[in-house]
Motif scaffolding. Structure first.
Motif, PDB file in Angstrom:
ATOM      1  N   GLY A   7     -11.836  -9.397  -8.062  1.00 41.99           N
ATOM      2  CA  GLY A   7     -11.138 -10.329  -8.864  1.00 41.99           C
ATOM      3  C   GLY A   7      -9.997  -9.619  -9.560  1.00 41.99           C
ATOM      4  O   GLY A   7      -9.090 -10.333 -10.132  1.00 41.99           O
ATOM      5  N   LYS A   8     -10.116  -8.114  -9.639  1.00 45.10           N
ATOM      6  CA  LYS A   8      -9.059  -7.580 -10.118  1.00 45.10           C
ATOM      7  C   LYS A   8      -7.652  -7.304  -9.373  1.00 45.10           C
ATOM      8  O   LYS A   8      -7.935  -7.456  -8.067  1.00 45.10           O
ATOM      9  N   VAL A   9      -6.481  -7.122  -9.962  1.00 49.39           N
ATOM     10  CA  VAL A   9      -5.239  -7.149  -9.297  1.00 49.39           C
ATOM     11  C   VAL A   9      -4.936  -5.536  -9.261  1.00 49.39           C
ATOM     12  O   VAL A   9      -4.972  -4.719 -10.145  1.00 49.39           O
ATOM     13  N   ALA A  10      -4.432  -5.056  -7.865  1.00 51.55           N
ATOM     14  CA  ALA A  10      -4.472  -3.704  -7.876  1.00 51.55           C
ATOM     15  C   ALA A  10      -3.263  -3.516  -7.060  1.00 51.55           C
ATOM     16  O   ALA A  10      -2.520  -4.365  -5.969  1.00 51.55           O
ATOM     17  N   LEU A  11      -2.249  -2.583  -7.736  1.00 50.36           N
ATOM     18  CA  LEU A  11      -1.011  -2.176  -7.247  1.00 50.36           C
ATOM     19  C   LEU A  11      -1.104  -1.256  -6.433  1.00 50.36           C
ATOM     20  O   LEU A  11      -1.685  -0.121  -7.109  1.00 50.36           O
ATOM     21  N   VAL A  12      -0.582  -0.984  -5.122  1.00 51.64           N
ATOM     22  CA  VAL A  12      -0.763   0.113  -4.297  1.00 51.64           C
ATOM     23  C   VAL A  12       0.648   0.565  -3.689  1.00 51.64           C
ATOM     24  O   VAL A  12       1.189  -0.458  -2.881  1.00 51.64           O
ATOM     25  N   THR A  13       0.946   1.560  -4.015  1.00 57.02           N
ATOM     26  CA  THR A  13       2.248   2.167  -3.302  1.00 57.02           C
ATOM     27  C   THR A  13       2.004   2.941  -2.052  1.00 57.02           C
ATOM     28  O   THR A  13       0.990   3.520  -1.873  1.00 57.02           O
ATOM     29  N   GLY A  14       3.087   2.924  -1.135  1.00 55.41           N
ATOM     30  CA  GLY A  14       2.786   3.621   0.038  1.00 55.41           C
ATOM     31  C   GLY A  14       1.819   2.932   0.791  1.00 55.41           C
ATOM     32  O   GLY A  14       1.105   3.755   1.498  1.00 55.41           O
ATOM     33  N   ALA A  15       1.754   1.658   0.731  1.00 54.54           N
ATOM     34  CA  ALA A  15       0.678   0.999   1.270  1.00 54.54           C
ATOM     35  C   ALA A  15       0.655   0.871   3.082  1.00 54.54           C
ATOM     36  O   ALA A  15      -0.208   0.341   3.485  1.00 54.54           O
ATOM     37  N   ALA A  16       1.934   1.210   3.327  1.00 59.65           N
ATOM     38  CA  ALA A  16       2.242   1.085   4.901  1.00 59.65           C
ATOM     39  C   ALA A  16       1.545   2.374   5.584  1.00 59.65           C
ATOM     40  O   ALA A  16       1.427   2.238   6.733  1.00 59.65           O
ATOM     41  N   GLY A  17       1.351   3.546   4.802  1.00 61.63           N
ATOM     42  CA  GLY A  17       0.891   4.687   5.255  1.00 61.63           C
ATOM     43  C   GLY A  17      -0.566   4.861   5.667  1.00 61.63           C
ATOM     44  O   GLY A  17      -1.188   3.843   5.177  1.00 61.63           O
ATOM     45  N   GLY A  18      -0.917   5.982   6.147  1.00 64.12           N
ATOM     46  CA  GLY A  18      -2.498   5.943   6.595  1.00 64.12           C
ATOM     47  C   GLY A  18      -3.341   6.051   5.340  1.00 64.12           C
ATOM     48  O   GLY A  18      -4.396   5.219   5.563  1.00 64.12           O
ATOM     49  N   ILE A  19      -3.271   6.463   4.130  1.00 64.58           N
ATOM     50  CA  ILE A  19      -4.081   6.490   3.152  1.00 64.58           C
ATOM     51  C   ILE A  19      -3.800   5.151   2.312  1.00 64.58           C
ATOM     52  O   ILE A  19      -4.590   4.640   2.080  1.00 64.58           O
ATOM     53  N   LEU A  34      -4.173  -7.703  -4.081  1.00 61.98           N
ATOM     54  CA  LEU A  34      -3.381  -6.855  -3.635  1.00 61.98           C
ATOM     55  C   LEU A  34      -1.887  -7.004  -4.007  1.00 61.98           C
ATOM     56  O   LEU A  34      -1.289  -7.933  -3.316  1.00 61.98           O
ATOM     57  N   PHE A  35      -1.186  -6.123  -4.574  1.00 66.41           N
ATOM     58  CA  PHE A  35       0.392  -6.107  -4.598  1.00 66.41           C
ATOM     59  C   PHE A  35       0.858  -4.683  -3.801  1.00 66.41           C
ATOM     60  O   PHE A  35       0.553  -3.968  -4.525  1.00 66.41           O
ATOM     61  N   LEU A  36       1.317  -4.853  -2.714  1.00 65.61           N
ATOM     62  CA  LEU A  36       1.517  -3.823  -1.988  1.00 65.61           C
ATOM     63  C   LEU A  36       3.009  -3.325  -1.828  1.00 65.61           C
ATOM     64  O   LEU A  36       3.682  -4.225  -1.405  1.00 65.61           O
ATOM     65  N   ILE A  37       3.232  -1.975  -1.959  1.00 69.27           N
ATOM     66  CA  ILE A  37       4.672  -1.485  -1.924  1.00 69.27           C
ATOM     67  C   ILE A  37       4.675  -0.330  -0.885  1.00 69.27           C
ATOM     68  O   ILE A  37       4.015   0.159  -0.810  1.00 69.27           O
ATOM     69  N   ASP A  38       5.968  -0.340  -0.285  1.00 69.26           N
ATOM     70  CA  ASP A  38       6.313   0.530   0.655  1.00 69.26           C
ATOM     71  C   ASP A  38       7.908   0.372   0.940  1.00 69.26           C
ATOM     72  O   ASP A  38       8.572  -0.365   0.388  1.00 69.26           O
ATOM     73  N   ARG A  39       8.426   1.492   1.196  1.00 65.51           N
ATOM     74  CA  ARG A  39       9.924   1.274   1.406  1.00 65.51           C
ATOM     75  C   ARG A  39      10.363   0.027   2.225  1.00 65.51           C
ATOM     76  O   ARG A  39      11.404  -0.566   1.764  1.00 65.51           O
ATOM     77  N   PRO A  41       8.694  -3.752   3.531  1.00 63.96           N
ATOM     78  CA  PRO A  41       7.868  -4.414   3.008  1.00 63.96           C
ATOM     79  C   PRO A  41       6.332  -4.178   3.974  1.00 63.96           C
ATOM     80  O   PRO A  41       6.543  -4.378   5.047  1.00 63.96           O
ATOM     81  N   PRO A  42       5.281  -3.779   3.467  1.00 63.63           N
ATOM     82  CA  PRO A  42       4.136  -3.459   4.232  1.00 63.63           C
ATOM     83  C   PRO A  42       3.277  -4.856   4.913  1.00 63.63           C
ATOM     84  O   PRO A  42       2.215  -4.987   4.513  1.00 63.63           O
ATOM     85  N   ASP A  43       4.174  -5.741   5.524  1.00 58.34           N
ATOM     86  CA  ASP A  43       3.688  -7.097   5.769  1.00 58.34           C
ATOM     87  C   ASP A  43       2.546  -7.045   6.575  1.00 58.34           C
ATOM     88  O   ASP A  43       1.594  -7.880   6.759  1.00 58.34           O
ATOM     89  N   ALA A  44       2.542  -5.846   7.830  1.00 57.98           N
ATOM     90  CA  ALA A  44       1.420  -5.783   8.512  1.00 57.98           C
ATOM     91  C   ALA A  44       0.197  -5.632   7.797  1.00 57.98           C
ATOM     92  O   ALA A  44      -0.808  -6.524   8.462  1.00 57.98           O
ATOM     93  N   VAL A  45       0.068  -4.717   6.813  1.00 60.03           N
ATOM     94  CA  VAL A  45      -1.070  -4.499   6.130  1.00 60.03           C
ATOM     95  C   VAL A  45      -1.440  -5.589   5.376  1.00 60.03           C
ATOM     96  O   VAL A  45      -2.476  -6.044   5.349  1.00 60.03           O
ATOM     97  N   ALA A  46      -0.596  -6.380   4.512  1.00 60.12           N
ATOM     98  CA  ALA A  46      -0.763  -7.524   4.137  1.00 60.12           C
ATOM     99  C   ALA A  46      -1.468  -8.724   4.652  1.00 60.12           C
ATOM    100  O   ALA A  46      -2.370  -9.647   4.465  1.00 60.12           O
ATOM    101  N   GLY A  47      -0.573  -8.785   5.850  1.00 59.43           N
ATOM    102  CA  GLY A  47      -0.994 -10.004   6.999  1.00 59.43           C
ATOM    103  C   GLY A  47      -2.470  -9.751   7.328  1.00 59.43           C
ATOM    104  O   GLY A  47      -3.382 -10.633   7.323  1.00 59.43           O
ATOM    105  N   LEU A  48      -2.990  -8.616   7.377  1.00 57.08           N
ATOM    106  CA  LEU A  48      -4.498  -8.334   7.635  1.00 57.08           C
ATOM    107  C   LEU A  48      -5.284  -8.682   6.600  1.00 57.08           C
ATOM    108  O   LEU A  48      -6.634  -9.184   6.667  1.00 57.08           O
ATOM    109  N   LEU A  49      -4.907  -8.616   5.453  1.00 60.91           N
ATOM    110  CA  LEU A  49      -5.904  -8.826   4.101  1.00 60.91           C
ATOM    111  C   LEU A  49      -5.824 -10.299   3.741  1.00 60.91           C
ATOM    112  O   LEU A  49      -6.566 -10.497   2.864  1.00 60.91           O
ATOM    113  N   GLY A  50      -5.123 -11.197   4.108  1.00 62.16           N
ATOM    114  CA  GLY A  50      -5.088 -12.571   3.704  1.00 62.16           C
ATOM    115  C   GLY A  50      -4.406 -13.054   2.716  1.00 62.16           C
ATOM    116  O   GLY A  50      -3.417 -12.226   2.069  1.00 62.16           O
ATOM    117  N   PRO A  51      -4.436 -14.075   2.093  1.00 62.56           N
ATOM    118  CA  PRO A  51      -3.608 -14.597   0.985  1.00 62.56           C
ATOM    119  C   PRO A  51      -3.780 -14.245  -0.453  1.00 62.56           C
ATOM    120  O   PRO A  51      -2.924 -14.180  -1.235  1.00 62.56           O
TER     121      PRO A  51
END
Length: 241
Positions: A7-19, A34-39, A41-51
């Motif tokens: 239930g917590k909100v996490a902001l992750v930078t570099g979210a398209a990279g391996g780590i 999750l709020f995912l940031i990269d140069r 938009p890490p849409d592929a990663v977000a898409g795998l994780l759902g709404p």
């Protein structure tokens, strides 16, 4: 389920990279939003994780864009509980070859952006918030051609300690992870690795999930008494150098 993540909100930078993507997946598995940031938009990663995941493109070298990104996360989810600073770049040059522009660009992404996001977090996080900074073993021991990267990661460790001190009264923790050789594109792009100047024993090669599991632990309530630490995760390689 990991204690204190659901239930917590996490902001992750570099979210398209391996780590970064591994940390995002592990947090999602633990029940975080999750709020995912990269140069880009890490849409592929977000898409795998759902709404429960949202992606945003952000130039972390732009301080206005960095603070806008944190504000966008708060606008989307109402708050940020957890911050993971993963994004980083490397410049492979000798010290005498590196220009002021090289240093400024690298430090803007590797140090200033995490510092600005940390400032946003300290201003807005509720008690129980947690920050994890992904530094590097280069903060302690390093190799040729990466002076600016090593300096930025050493500074990130110092930032971690200061954040832990200033966040303690507010119930906000901060720790750093110092990964060793991790099987990511950034490692394999290294000229030192490609040339054979630096050799990594397969037994010392970690997986992004090794770092992700540690990051999630440090963000969880199970690590409530751990703050201001810089933890090496390198399979013991640095101890033998």
């Amino acid at each position: 389920m990991v204690e204190g993540i659901e239930g917590k909100v996490a902001l992750v930078t570099g979210a398209a990279g391996g780590i970064g993507s591994a940390i995002a997946r592990s947090l999602a598995d633990a029940g975080a939003m999750l709020f995912l940031i990269d140069r880009q938009p890490p849409d592929a990663v977000a898409g795998l994780l759902g709404p429960a995941a949202m992606a945003l493109g952000c130039d972390l070298a732009d301080p206005v864009a960095v603070e806008d990104a944190f504000a966008a996360a708060v606008a989307r989810f109402g708050r940020v509980d957890l911050l993971v600073n993963v994004a980083g770049v490397m410049i492979y040059k000798t010290i005498e070859e590196q220009s002021a522009a090289d240093w400024q660009t690298l430090l803007a992404i590797n140090l200033i952006a995490p510092a600005l996001l940390t400032g946003c977090a300290l201003r807005s996080m509720a008690q129980g918030g947690a920050i994890v900074n992904i530094a590097s073993v280069h903060a302690r021991r390093t190799s040729p051609l990466v002076a600016s990267y090593a300096a930025s990661k050493a500074a990130m460790v110092s930032l971690t300690r200061s954040t832990a001190i200033e966040g303690k009264a507010r119930g906000i923790r901060c720790n750093a992870i110092l990964p060793g050789a991790i099987d990511t594109p950034l490692l394999h792009a290294s000229p030192n690795i490609r040339s054979g100047a630096e050799v990594v024993d397969p037994a010392d090669l970690g997986h992004p999930d090794d770092i992700a599991r540690l990051a999630v632990f440090l963000l969880s309530d199970a690590a409530r008494f751990i703050t201001g630490e810089d933890i090496v995760a390198d399979g013991g390689r640095m101890g033998r150098l």
